[in-house]
Design a protein around this motif. Structure first.
Motif, mmCIF file in Angstrom:
data_model
loop_
_atom_site.group_PDB
_atom_site.id
_atom_site.type_symbol
_atom_site.label_atom_id
_atom_site.label_comp_id
_atom_site.label_asym_id
_atom_site.label_seq_id
_atom_site.Cartn_x
_atom_site.Cartn_y
_atom_site.Cartn_z
ATOM 1 N N VAL A 193 60.645 46.955 18.232
ATOM 2 C CA VAL A 193 59.500 46.041 18.204
ATOM 3 C C VAL A 193 59.329 45.443 16.810
ATOM 4 O O VAL A 193 59.099 44.238 16.648
ATOM 5 C CB VAL A 193 58.220 46.777 18.633
ATOM 6 C CG1 VAL A 193 57.001 45.881 18.453
ATOM 7 C CG2 VAL A 193 58.332 47.232 20.079
ATOM 8 N N LEU A 215 61.432 42.430 15.796
ATOM 9 C CA LEU A 215 61.098 41.080 16.273
ATOM 10 C C LEU A 215 60.487 40.213 15.172
ATOM 11 O O LEU A 215 60.995 39.130 14.888
ATOM 12 C CB LEU A 215 60.165 41.166 17.480
ATOM 13 C CG LEU A 215 60.774 41.733 18.768
ATOM 14 C CD1 LEU A 215 59.693 41.886 19.834
ATOM 15 C CD2 LEU A 215 61.889 40.831 19.274
ATOM 16 N N PRO A 253 57.284 32.537 21.798
ATOM 17 C CA PRO A 253 57.631 33.631 22.722
ATOM 18 C C PRO A 253 57.873 34.963 22.018
ATOM 19 O O PRO A 253 57.567 36.020 22.571
ATOM 20 C CB PRO A 253 58.909 33.119 23.415
ATOM 21 C CG PRO A 253 59.445 32.064 22.522
ATOM 22 C CD PRO A 253 58.259 31.441 21.863
ATOM 23 N N VAL A 254 58.406 34.920 20.788
ATOM 24 C CA VAL A 254 58.619 36.169 20.044
ATOM 25 C C VAL A 254 57.286 36.851 19.763
ATOM 26 O O VAL A 254 57.139 38.071 19.917
ATOM 27 C CB VAL A 254 59.379 35.884 18.727
ATOM 28 C CG1 VAL A 254 59.489 37.155 17.888
ATOM 29 C CG2 VAL A 254 60.768 35.330 19.017
ATOM 30 N N VAL A 256 55.820 38.610 22.926
ATOM 31 C CA VAL A 256 56.438 39.918 23.184
ATOM 32 C C VAL A 256 55.888 40.967 22.223
ATOM 33 O O VAL A 256 55.575 42.111 22.613
ATOM 34 C CB VAL A 256 57.965 39.815 23.078
ATOM 35 C CG1 VAL A 256 58.606 41.199 23.203
ATOM 36 C CG2 VAL A 256 58.517 38.877 24.145
ATOM 37 N N LEU A 281 52.394 42.196 23.167
ATOM 38 C CA LEU A 281 52.381 43.072 24.335
ATOM 39 C C LEU A 281 52.905 44.473 24.015
ATOM 40 O O LEU A 281 52.392 45.469 24.527
ATOM 41 C CB LEU A 281 53.215 42.442 25.458
ATOM 42 C CG LEU A 281 52.649 41.167 26.102
ATOM 43 C CD1 LEU A 281 53.667 40.585 27.077
ATOM 44 C CD2 LEU A 281 51.335 41.459 26.807
ATOM 45 N N ALA A 282 53.936 44.560 23.173
ATOM 46 C CA ALA A 282 54.610 45.839 22.935
ATOM 47 C C ALA A 282 53.991 46.656 21.802
ATOM 48 O O ALA A 282 54.026 47.895 21.834
ATOM 49 C CB ALA A 282 56.092 45.584 22.635
#
Length: 531
Positions: free
Chosen positions: A41, A44, A200-201, A204, A207-208
């Protein structure tokens, strides 16, 4: 000869009790699967930040046609991001201790996405510069948070060194992938798409992160020294502006005063840090040889790389004549070289002293700058440029992977946060300085060459276009003869050659410095490693 090396401290990691995973472990206890997923994570935003450093290199010619920035504005579009990150990193590292590292990471990610959208839809050069500056401030919240959380996730020294190596490699991979991704996006969309990849990165990550990352907040609650924050910014920005303008226009009162003001404010900042009980930056860290040497290698190594990235990507498009996608694909071999070096260097440094590994990689890198010195405007120049840049990236992958570990390993456990912020700051500042200083040096050489080579019968308007920059010349092909364009390309290539020669000499000096001043550093993860 007496051993002057300092013992390597081990970093401690504590977390708030409401963290989703337990991170307060013995230093010899290995991390489990959840910690490695957490590292994925954290990769990212690290990858995204590296990507944002270089993705604009290939987009610059395209956005220059639409936004028509001046030569000075084009440089600010490139380096405003790095300057603001460098200026705010230490501040954001301290802020993360107070509001929580994971919370700051998520807030910064949202701000980064918003600034990326603003940059993508900029309608003027001034608007894009402002958006890039906002991206830099948001990016400064991400970098210290990711590295500090790695220390929480991996208290085991050998695992931590590997995790930091992965972290640094992901940042370097993002930098290497920037031209490739940028070239693909430009072949399918408009230049603003290079910024929208962040959205979009960030989704993610949001969310994570609550599921896989612990929250961390320091026990102390000392107030942040806002005067130090303002002094750090007031020192960095005028100094860089002065250096840029001196390189671009030569000696003049305004840039000299700006540079002097930056230096004086930096001296005030240092003096204030020495007096404060809880400084924004602990100046005592610089008395440690390994710490200072590793920072010097990172700073000057990335100055050279930043300038080379700017000039080589422009050379591929504006001199060789490649499309953005083709130029991005040709950047693939250097990117692979960087990734290979970033992955293997920490493993090699478990058996050989890191100083030897860094020195050897930098020696090979200096050969890459020699190759760039020999590049010409003939078609064969493409292969020479790619070979040279691949060797340059070999050195970058190595120092990116090992430099951060050396900096953090040389600091006491209670000062690991300041050490990590300094490591990140010099890397961002190095790239930005490379773009500003070496880009300005190349522009200066270009204009000196153009003034000597341009024919006298060229109109005043066309003379101004050609004298401004090569991308301005290429944007006006319908107004200029092929001979004039070829003259501009030759002048640009000469600037690349001279800049590469200066960088190669500096990198060779860094190789010698590493071999001498890092000679006492034992292989990473050793039981009796010293710094």
């Amino acid at each position: 000869m007496a051993n002057q090396c300092e013992p390597t401290p081990l970093s401690d990691a504590t977390a708030l009790p409401n963290g989703p995973i337990p991170v307060t472990r013995r230093s010899d206890e290995p991390a489990g699967l959840i910690a490695w997923l957490g590292l994925a994570v954290l990769a990212l935003p690290t990858l995204l930040l590296g990507l944002d450093v270089t993705i604009l290199y290939l987009a610059l010619p395209a956005l220059s046609v639409e936004l028509q920035p001046s030569s000075s504005q084009a440089l600010w579009i490139m380096d405003a991001y790095g300057f603001m990150i460098a200026g705010f990193l230490i501040t954001m590292g301290t802020l993360g201790d107070r509001v929580g590292r994971r919370r700051l990471l998520m807030i910064g990610a949202v701000a980064f996405a918003a600034a990326s959208v603003l940059a993508a839809y900029s309608t003027s050069a001034e608007m894009l510069i402002a958006a890039r500056a906002a991206l830099g401030v948001a990016g400064a919240t991400l970098m210290p948070s990711t590295l500090a959380l790695i220390s929480n996730l991996f208290p085991n020294p050998r695992q931590r060194s590997l995790a930091i190596g992965v972290w640094a490699t992901m940042f370097a991979l993002g930098m290497a992938a920037g031209p490739v991704v940028g070239g693909w996006l430009l072949s399918h969309f408009w230049w603003g798409a290079a910024f929208l990849i962040a959205v979009p990165v960030v989704l993610v990550l949001l969310l994570a992160a609550p599921l896989l990352l612990p929250e961390y907040r320091a026990d102390h609650r000392e107030p942040m020294d806002l005067t130090s924050v303002l002094l750090s910014l007031a020192a960095i920005l005028p100094a860089i502006h002065g250096l840029k303008e001196l390189a671009r226009h030569g000696p003049a009162i305004e840039p000299v005063l700006s540079l002097v003001a930056g230096i004086l404010l930096a001296m005030l900042f240092v003096r204030r840090q020495k007096r404060l009980k809880v400084p924004l930056l602990d100046m005592g860290l610089f008395r440690r040889r390994t710490f200072s040497t590793a920072l010097i290698v990172l700073l000057f190594g990335l100055i050279a790389v930043g300038g080379a990235m700017l000039l080589v990507t422009q050379y591929l498009q504006l001199v060789v004549g490649l499309s953005p996608l083709a130029a991005g694909l040709w950047m693939g071999p250097p990117a692979l070289m960087m990734v290979a070096a970033g992955v293997t260097a920490p493993l090699i440094a478990r058996r050989l002293p890191p100083g030897q590994v860094v020195a050897g990689a930098l020696a090979f890198s200096s050969l890459g700058y020699l190759a760039l010195f020999l590049v010409g405007t003939a078609p064969s120049g493409l292969g020479v440029a790619i070979l040279g840049f691949s060797l340059v990236y070999l050195g970058l992958g190595t120092i990116a992977a090992l430099g951060t570990e050396l900096v953090i390993g040389a600091a006491p456990a209670d000062k690991a946060g300041s050490a990590s912020a300094m490591s990140e700051m010099v890397q961002e500042l190095g790239v930005a300085l490379g773009v500003a200083l070496l880009g300005s040096l190349s522009t200066l050489i270009y204009r000196l060459q153009i003034d000597a080579l341009l024919p006298g019968e060229l109109s005043a308007d066309n003379t101004a276009i050609v004298e401004d920059s090569l991308w301005a010349t290429v944007s006006a092909l319908d107004q200029l003869s092929p001979e004039i364009v070829a003259t501009a390309q030759q002048a640009f290539t000469t600037g690349l050659n001279i800049t590469a020669a200066a960088s190669g000499i500096a990198i060779l000096g860094l190789a010698i410095l590493s071999a001498v001043h890092l000679r006492c550093v034992q292989p990473l993860g050793g039981d009796d490693g010293e710094h």
